[in-house]
Design an enzyme around this catalytic site. Sequence first.
Site, PDB file in Angstrom:
ATOM      1  N   LYS A  38      20.014  11.445  27.173  1.00  0.00           N
ATOM      2  CA  LYS A  38      20.634  11.587  28.495  1.00  0.00           C
ATOM      3  C   LYS A  38      21.427  10.333  28.843  1.00  0.00           C
ATOM      4  O   LYS A  38      20.918   9.218  28.737  1.00  0.00           O
ATOM      5  CB  LYS A  38      19.556  11.825  29.554  1.00  0.00           C
ATOM      6  CG  LYS A  38      20.100  12.164  30.927  1.00  0.00           C
ATOM      7  CD  LYS A  38      18.983  12.665  31.833  1.00  0.00           C
ATOM      8  CE  LYS A  38      19.427  12.912  33.250  1.00  0.00           C
ATOM      9  NZ  LYS A  38      20.544  13.808  33.420  1.00  0.00           N
ATOM     10  N   GLY A  43      16.910   3.767  27.801  1.00  0.00           N
ATOM     11  CA  GLY A  43      17.002   3.726  26.340  1.00  0.00           C
ATOM     12  C   GLY A  43      18.387   4.066  25.838  1.00  0.00           C
ATOM     13  O   GLY A  43      18.912   3.426  24.915  1.00  0.00           O
ATOM     14  N   CYS A  44      19.007   5.067  26.449  1.00  0.00           N
ATOM     15  CA  CYS A  44      20.342   5.497  26.012  1.00  0.00           C
ATOM     16  C   CYS A  44      21.392   4.449  26.342  1.00  0.00           C
ATOM     17  O   CYS A  44      22.343   4.252  25.584  1.00  0.00           O
ATOM     18  CB  CYS A  44      20.685   6.845  26.639  1.00  0.00           C
ATOM     19  SG  CYS A  44      19.544   8.148  26.106  1.00  0.00           S
ATOM     20  N   THR A  45      21.208   3.756  27.445  1.00  0.00           N
ATOM     21  CA  THR A  45      22.128   2.684  27.813  1.00  0.00           C
ATOM     22  C   THR A  45      21.979   1.511  26.853  1.00  0.00           C
ATOM     23  O   THR A  45      22.979   0.944  26.387  1.00  0.00           O
ATOM     24  CB  THR A  45      21.889   2.243  29.272  1.00  0.00           C
ATOM     25  OG1 THR A  45      22.116   3.376  30.121  1.00  0.00           O
ATOM     26  CG2 THR A  45      22.806   1.101  29.670  1.00  0.00           C
ATOM     27  N   ALA A  48      23.705   2.610  23.569  1.00  0.00           N
ATOM     28  CA  ALA A  48      25.166   2.678  23.693  1.00  0.00           C
ATOM     29  C   ALA A  48      25.790   1.289  23.840  1.00  0.00           C
ATOM     30  O   ALA A  48      26.817   0.994  23.220  1.00  0.00           O
ATOM     31  CB  ALA A  48      25.555   3.563  24.873  1.00  0.00           C
TER      32      ALA A  48
END
Length: 154
Positions: A38, A43-45, A48
Amino acid sequence: MVAEGDQAPDFTLPDQDGNEVTLSELRRQPVVLYFYPKADTPGCTTQACGIRDHRTDYERAGAKVVGVSPDPVAAISKFADKYTLDFELLADENHEVAELYGVWGEKKMYGKTYLGVQRTTFVIDPDGKVAKVFPKVSPKTHDGVVLEALGQLV
């Protein structure tokens, strides 16, 4: 799940600007195809921004990085703008590509069970074959393991 040695399944999805991206059109260069759960979550930030911060390392390896999430185009566009992400993010809103790659499945968090993307990265060689698969990769160590795998492609 798509395995090492398999031909990477082809697909077309919209990117953060609404432009269609087709995987097979990226051949002739290694592709780092990473699935994340998401946009704009911790975690995704981390993952990325790590890719963004290692841009020159990916360029030196000749690799194209493409992130895929089940978010709509508007959400990934906002995510890319907020963190100045200078690589392609694709919207797999109906999770068809995640299912095709075998990364859509049951997850558990805080005692709840739900369906979602399993964080997974595929390193695809210039001929479109999957060279390496990193299931449940850690956002913090992602770049190190992926760049090492890219170095072994040469």
